[in-house]
Design a protein around this motif. Structure first.
Motif, PDB file in Angstrom:
ATOM      1  N   THR A 159       0.825  -1.195   0.000  1.00 17.95           N
ATOM      2  CA  THR A 159       0.000   0.000   0.000  1.00 17.95           C
ATOM      3  C   THR A 159       0.867   1.256   0.000  1.00 17.95           C
ATOM      4  N   TYR A 160       0.197   2.389  -0.192  1.00 18.38           N
ATOM      5  CA  TYR A 160       0.882   3.688  -0.072  1.00 18.38           C
ATOM      6  C   TYR A 160       1.590   3.792   1.269  1.00 18.38           C
ATOM      7  N   ARG A 161       0.902   3.432   2.345  1.00 18.11           N
ATOM      8  CA  ARG A 161       1.489   3.549   3.684  1.00 18.11           C
ATOM      9  C   ARG A 161       2.694   2.633   3.840  1.00 18.11           C
ATOM     10  N   ASP A 162       2.636   1.421   3.294  1.00 16.57           N
ATOM     11  CA  ASP A 162       3.793   0.526   3.350  1.00 16.57           C
ATOM     12  C   ASP A 162       5.014   1.184   2.730  1.00 16.57           C
ATOM     13  N   GLU A 195       6.499   5.134   4.305  1.00 14.26           N
ATOM     14  CA  GLU A 195       7.274   5.108   5.546  1.00 14.26           C
ATOM     15  C   GLU A 195       8.709   4.673   5.287  1.00 14.26           C
TER      16      GLU A 195
END
Length: 286
Positions: A59-62, A65
């Motif tokens: 995902t974008y969050r994966d 970060e």
């Protein structure tokens, strides 16, 4: 903020060679090697973090970060893979803002359908050209600095042919892309045709074992390319080294003298242990 050196190098026609990095160890090592840019590979980052194939699972969050930490710990301009922008137009807008805030210098967005796949693997499908043009327009409008570069990638060559890939690359350039990336051309002649027919800085993907022939930086520059990435070099090298070292240990019960290891003292220096020791010394004297 984006590092202006990458845009300046492109404008000066100074060829940019970027190794693939996929975690902080690879990034720290590459950062010391004198490259003009580092490329955060989606394939390698997903493999390192999740142990899974680059098939639209992360995902974008994966990604953000890990990319943000790589940018924070290095001094070289970072080009980062952003897959399809992680969704629709609003997602693309959010992705551009997030990557720019993280200090990324150039973002790569591709025209695959979701879930996307690695560009040198089969069964890739692309969205309509008009949909990708809108994504590029949104991406261009969302950035706050012109030093933050939009790299528009098309995966249409494999399924729809070279002419369609070139048509898309040209349209993406007109929509606001700073750099055009025709993924997986299958010969040097095809790469030359791309250069002759697209008026834009061009991006070459040199994947060891991939669909495109590996060419030297000098030859790519002669062909008219501006940037070349070697995204798989890092994780393939690490995989080979680990396979050899771990099998050697399992077979012999000890590390053999012929196993090539990074110096433990140099690795401590790479990670900044000298600063830790200096800190401890300073405050132990108080």
């Amino acid at each position: 903020m984006a590092d202006p050196r990458l845009k300046q190098a492109i404008e000066a026609k100074d060829f940019i060679l970027a190794p693939g990095v996929f975690d902080l160890i690879s990034a720290l090592v590459a950062d010391r090697a004198g490259f003009k840019a580092l490329y955060v590979t989606g394939y390698g980052t997903v493999a390192s973090y999740l142990g899974l194939p680059d098939a639209g699972i992360a995902t974008y969050r994966d990604m953000i970060e890990r990319i943000a930490q790589i940018v924070k710990m290095t001094n070289t301009p970072v080009i980062a893979d952003a897959d399809t922008g992680y969704g629709g137009l609003l997602n693309v807008h959010h992705t551009i803002r997030g990557y720019e805030d993280a200090g990324v210098t150039a973002i790569q967005i591709e025209d695959q359908e979701f879930p996307k796949k690695c560009g040198h693997t089969p069964n890739r499908r692309v969205i309509p050209l008009e949909d990708m043009v809108r994504k590029i327009q949104v991406a261009s409008d969302a950035r706050s600095s012109s030093d933050f570069l939009i790299i528009a990638r098309t995966d249409s060559r494999t399924g729809l042919g070279l002419d369609e890939a070139i048509r898309r690359g040209d349209a993406y350039r007109k929509a606001g892309a700073d750099v055009v990336f025709i993924e997986s051309p299958e010969s040097e002649a095809e790469m030359q045709t791309v250069s002759e027919r697209i008026d834009a800085p061009l991006f070459a993907n040199m994947v060891n074992g991939g669909r495109t022939p590996l060419l030297s930086a000098d030859r790519l520059k002669e062909l008219g390319y501006a940037i070349a990435i070697h995204p798989a070099l890092g994780f393939l090298s690490v995989g080979a080294a680990l396979d050899k070292a771990y099998k050697d240990l399992a077979a012999n019960g000890i590390t053999s003298p012929d196993i090539d290891l990074y110096s433990f003292a140099e690795f401590n220096k790479l990670l900044g242990f000298e600063d830790v020791w200096e800190f401890e010394k300073r405050y132990a004297e108080i």
